[in-house]
Design an enzyme around this catalytic site. Structure first.
Site, PDB file in Angstrom:
ATOM      1  N   GLY A  55     -31.081 -33.360  40.903  1.00 52.81           N
ATOM      2  CA  GLY A  55     -29.624 -33.395  40.982  1.00 52.81           C
ATOM      3  C   GLY A  55     -28.915 -33.412  39.646  1.00 52.81           C
ATOM      4  O   GLY A  55     -27.711 -33.695  39.579  1.00 52.81           O
ATOM      5  N   ASP A 118     -15.236 -44.204  41.002  1.00 54.43           N
ATOM      6  CA  ASP A 118     -14.450 -43.997  42.212  1.00 54.43           C
ATOM      7  C   ASP A 118     -14.364 -45.215  43.133  1.00 54.43           C
ATOM      8  O   ASP A 118     -13.977 -45.094  44.285  1.00 54.43           O
ATOM      9  CB  ASP A 118     -14.989 -42.789  42.999  1.00 54.43           C
ATOM     10  CG  ASP A 118     -13.869 -42.076  43.753  1.00 54.43           C
ATOM     11  OD1 ASP A 118     -12.710 -42.128  43.302  1.00 54.43           O
ATOM     12  OD2 ASP A 118     -14.156 -41.483  44.810  1.00 54.43           O
TER      13      ASP A 118
END
Length: 283
Positions: A55, A118
């Site tokens: 990733g 976030d």
């Protein structure tokens, strides 16, 4: 003007956190993580990066390959408390909300500052929108409420910064170091006089002229300025170029030890702010 105490709330304490040679753990290797890596590298920190190779963002891969001496990469997920040993700061940038909260709880139990991408309640500090030009760093923070607006404001401020601001601050830092050599001492009248004189230099000279300062001009500025408690202008120094004495090789060698880094950041930033204010008020 005396501030309204009732309005002194709802913000964050903005600091220039010194991370040089400190160990920062970054969990995640995607797009957001690549931005975190860049910010931490600028601060000269040592990074431990935990993220599966499958990733990794292309920029993250680039950083791993380009800075192997500054980034220790492990191709795996966060495993637990053992990963926090010897860590000074933790940044997580993963999609697993529950895992992020678990890491946050582990960090707070160990009093390790953490930023969870976030998830504002899990952040001990925020990453604002930043402007950087050499040692000049400006951060625009909305206290975690609107990163997009922070970015818009950053672009507007960036357009107002003189082109050579970064170079000017570096040169002012060099001049400040040379001044401290000539007039050493901490505190007292000498420190006050140094500060006043440096501020006068920055408000008298244009940003472009400060950016062009070289060793000869700095010594002339000290000889004809500091020693006489005045600040000559650039054209006045140019007239004195012919009778300016050359420095001995021994002095030159000793000066090579002083590297032009961000040692002048504090005074340089203050001077830059003063110059920007002066330009805005004239406009």
């Amino acid at each position: 003007m005396v501030p309204n105490v009732a309005s002194l709330t709802g913000g964050s304490l903005l600091l220039a956190w010194q991370l040089k040679n400190k160990r920062v753990l970054i969990v995640g290797g995607g797009d957001v993580a690549s931005g975190r890596i860049e910010s931490v590298l600028v601060a000269d920190a040592l990074i431990t990066l935990l993220a599966p190779s499958a990733g990794l963002h292309p920029l993250t891969k680039h950083f791993i390959e380009a800075a192997p001496d500054r980034i220790t990469y492990h191709d795996r997920l966060f495993s637990g408390p053992a990963d926090l040993e010897g860590v000074d700061m933790v940044l997580t940038a993963i999609d697993d909300v529950e895992e992020s909260r678990r890491i946050c709880a582990l960090c707070r139990a160990r009093k390790i500052p953490i930023n969870v991408a976030d998830i504002p309640p899990s952040c001990d500090f925020y990453f604002g929108s930043q402007i950087r030009s050499g040692p000049l760093q400006i951060m625009i923070s909305t206290n975690g409420q609107s990163p997009k607006l922070a970015n818009i404001i950053r672009k507007r401020i960036e357009q107002a910064i003189p082109e050579h601001a970064g170079e000017a601050i570096e040169k002012v830092g060099e001049l400040r170091m040379k001044l401290r050599e000539r007039a050493p001492g901490v505190g007292g009248e000498v420190s006050k006089r140094r500060m006043r004189w440096m501020v006068d230099v920055c408000t008298t000279w244009d940003m472009e002229d400060l950016a062009m300062l070289d060793d000869e001009m700095m010594y002339k500025l000290l000889d004809y300025g500091w020693e006489r408690n005045t600040v000559p202008k650039l054209d006045e120094l140019s007239e004195k170029r012919k009778d300016f004495p050359a420095k001995s090789s021994s002095n030159a060698n000793s000066l090579q030890v002083i590297l032009p880094t961000i040692a002048g950041f504090v005074v340089g930033s203050a001077c830059t702010a003063a110059m920007l204010w002066s330009k805005f008020t004239r406009n």
